[in-house]
Design an enzyme around this catalytic site. Structure first.
Site, PDB file in Angstrom:
ATOM      1  N   LYS A   8       0.852  -1.204   0.000  1.00 29.83           N
ATOM      2  CA  LYS A   8       0.000   0.000   0.000  1.00 29.83           C
ATOM      3  C   LYS A   8       0.888   1.255   0.000  1.00 29.83           C
ATOM      4  CE  LYS A   8      -3.562  -2.713   2.180  1.00 29.83           C
ATOM      5  NZ  LYS A   8      -4.760  -2.793   2.996  1.00 29.83           N
ATOM      6  N   GLU A 170     -11.091 -10.670  -1.012  1.00 30.90           N
ATOM      7  CA  GLU A 170     -10.771  -9.858   0.154  1.00 30.90           C
ATOM      8  C   GLU A 170     -12.058  -9.243   0.704  1.00 30.90           C
ATOM      9  OE1 GLU A 170      -6.411  -8.507   0.147  1.00 30.90           O
ATOM     10  OE2 GLU A 170      -7.532  -7.040  -1.001  1.00 30.90           O
ATOM     11  N   GLY A 176      -7.372  -4.883   7.048  1.00 31.33           N
ATOM     12  CA  GLY A 176      -6.747  -3.953   7.975  1.00 31.33           C
ATOM     13  C   GLY A 176      -7.496  -3.806   9.291  1.00 31.33           C
TER      14      GLY A 176
END
Ligand code: PGA
Length: 252
Positions: A8, A170, A176
């Site tokens: 990221k 995902e 996260g």
């Protein structure tokens, strides 16, 4: 098995170079059936590629996005052919952060996929439902729409055997957050994705890696890898440290 790290917008270039070097050093301990891929920010790709080349390492490198056009007036964008010219192998497309923060549609992602193929890159197409969609019981229809938006394109289907494609399941609520999907929840969706692939691609479906992403860490990785339809992982947070990333890869 494919173990992919999505960095990221993290790590300064010197930190990314150090991490790449550490992964190159540790990769020889990973079984050969496991492909390892890092996806650093655009600004780090050239330096990280050079480290991989200098170490003659089997480590693969990918980008986190590309544009759907090959060139033109698209300020701030990067084309698939620019990435390919740097020796980049993969490109992540349609990550949920891009779908939601940058309003990327299924259609736009399919067009990017075509451009990636034309440039010779392997796309990693991310799909997944939100918590609201899961609570409404519409996981399969949401996933089906995302998968078919890619496989509806004749040109994509005909390019898959030459360039390959990866799907990353995902669930948006697991990214996260530390709230990973259970291995059973993930396997259910992976088996459903495989079915969609079989319907469109026949026997070739078994060649396509469908990897799981969302709070994968050393403690839970093995349970995913034991599932019959999970072919690896797309890892965010735990890929920013060579030790944890390689330890997960060693479980694959
Ligand atoms: P995470 O991210 O492992 O930090 O949840 C995964 C991803 O966004 O690809």
């Amino acid at each position: 098995m494919l173990i992919a790290g999505n960095w990221k917008m993290n790590l300064m270039p010197h930190e990314g170079m150090m991490l790449t070097h550490e992964i190159c050093m540790g990769i020889s301990d990973i079984p050969s059936h496991v492909d390892i891929l890092i996806c650093p920010p655009f600004t780090h790709l050239a330096q990280c590629s050079l480290i991989i080349e200098n170490n003659e390492s089997p480590l693969l490198i990918g980008a986190q996005n590309c544009h759907d056009s090959d060139e033109g007036a698209f300020t701030g964008e990067i084309s698939a052919s620019m990435l390919a010219s740097m020796g980049i192998d993969y490109v992540i497309l349609g990550h949920s952060e891009r779908r939601f923060l940058f309003n990327e549609s299924n259609d736009f992602i399919a067009r990017k996929c075509l451009t990636a193929f034309k440039a010779g890159l392997t796309p990693i197409v991310c799909i997944g439902e939100t918590l609201e969609q899961r609570n409404k019981g519409i996981v399969h229809p949401v996933i089906q729409e995302q998968v078919l938006s890619i496989l509806h394109h004749e040109q994509i289907v005909s390019s898959i055997s030459a360039h390959n494609i990866v799907f990353a399941y995902e669930p948006v609520w697991a990214i996260g957050t530390g709230l990973a999907a259970s291995p059973e929840q993930a396997e259910d969706v992976h088996a459903f994705i495989r079915l969609q692939l079989e319907e469109k691609l026949g026997d070739h479906a078994s060649m396509i890696d469908v990897i799981y992403g969302g709070s994968v860490k050393l403690e839970n990785a093995k349970d995913y890898f034991l599932q019959p339809n999970i072919d690896g992982a797309l890892i965010g947070g735990a890929s920013l440290n060579a030790e944890s990333f390689l330890a997960i890869a060693a479980q694959a």
